[in-house]
Scaffold this active site. Structure first.
Site, PDB file in Angstrom:
ATOM      1  N   SER A 145     -70.109 -62.227 -74.209  1.00 27.31           N
ATOM      2  CA  SER A 145     -69.003 -62.121 -75.156  1.00 27.31           C
ATOM      3  C   SER A 145     -69.003 -63.313 -76.092  1.00 27.31           C
ATOM      4  CB  SER A 145     -67.669 -62.066 -74.407  1.00 27.31           C
ATOM      5  OG  SER A 145     -66.570 -62.149 -75.305  1.00 27.31           O
ATOM      6  N   TYR A 158     -61.933 -65.828 -68.098  1.00 26.23           N
ATOM      7  CA  TYR A 158     -62.898 -64.859 -68.640  1.00 26.23           C
ATOM      8  C   TYR A 158     -63.944 -65.548 -69.504  1.00 26.23           C
ATOM      9  CZ  TYR A 158     -64.709 -61.006 -71.485  1.00 26.23           C
ATOM     10  OH  TYR A 158     -65.529 -60.125 -72.128  1.00 26.23           O
TER      11      TYR A 158
END
Length: 269
Positions: A145, A158
């Site tokens: 990501s 995350y």
């Protein structure tokens, strides 16, 4: 697991294949003539997708219903990656985020995030690379990501997990490239997959122009893999964002952070 197909064509294994980017990978690879091994927790969705893709493209599709945050789930997929017929492409896509600040989340939830986002990626990459190195052929795409390049959501773990995935992929990729095997981190930004809604994350304030289509992410990721890139960041807008996250002063980035899912106040939330 369905019966293994004959070794007549290229074969890819995709985790988190029942939704979002994983489903987009499955659809694109099936259209390109690959046989597939699809992995996800939801056996019903997997079987429906497998039947659809087989009927549309005529290629064999295996399914493995497995929770990759568990040892048993990882072991089932590791077994397929080291078995015949061989898997030539592994797409590690399964992952989760939490809509809870770290200091208020349960350790069990944080541990599940690490097991799925980090440990499962490590285990499946390791299992896949052994046979690939022996054949001097194969590739691994680890879906990471843009969040892994900075701290866009203070209080969330995350982004830390995705920073690990990107660094891991670059490091392992350098070691196996001379052996004919490629490892690439695919680092999309906000992508319309239903992922945030399932995690209970309110993204209503995110501008429409920031969203990517899962199919476009997959197309650019596969194109960058063919080019031999170690890290793929789909879309010019997120390439610019990554440049900012890498080079802008940390103090400036802390003030500009807009994703508040991990923030916490003294009264909670």
């Amino acid at each position: 697991m369905t019966d293994a197909p004959p070794p007549s064509s290229r074969r890819a294994l995709v985790t988190g294949a029942s939704l979002g980017i994983g489903e987009a990978f499955a659809r694109r690879l099936a259209a390109d003539g690959w046989d597939l091994v699809l992995v996800a927790r939801d056996a019903g969705r997997l079987d429906a997708l497998a039947a659809e893709l087989t009927g549309r493209h005529g290629h064999r599709v295996e399914t493995i219903a497995a929770d990759l945050s568990t040892d048993d789930g990882c072991a089932a997929v590791e077994g397929r990656l080291t078995a015949e017929p061989p898997v030539e492409l592994l797409v590690n896509n399964a992952g989760i985020s939490l809509n809870t600040p770290f200091v208020r989340s349960a350790v069990a939830d944080e541990a599940r995030l690490v097991r799925l986002n980090v440990l499962a990626v490590l285990r499946l990459t390791h299992a896949a690379l052994g046979p690939m190195v022996e054949r001097s052929h194969g590739a691994v795409i680890n879906v990471s990501s843009v969040a892994g390049f900075g701290v866009p959501m203070p209080g969330s773990t995350y982004s830390a997990s995705k920073a690990w995935v990107t660094n891991f992929s670059e490091s392992i990729g350098q070691s196996v490239a001379p052996l004919g095997v490629r490892v690439m981190a695919l680092c999309p930004g906000y992508t319309r997959t239903g992922y945030h809604e399932r995690a209970g994350i309110d993204m209503s304030r995110t501008p429409a122009w920031m969203w990517l289509r899962a199919a476009d992410v997959v197309d650019e990721g596969l194109r960058d893999l063919r080019k031999g890139k170690a890290v793929s960041v789909p879309s010019w807008k997120y390439k610019l964002a990554v440049a900012g996250l890498r080079h802008a002063p940390r103090r400036l980035l802390r003030g500009a952070s807009r994703d508040t899912r991990g923030r916490v106040g003294r009264s909670g939330g």
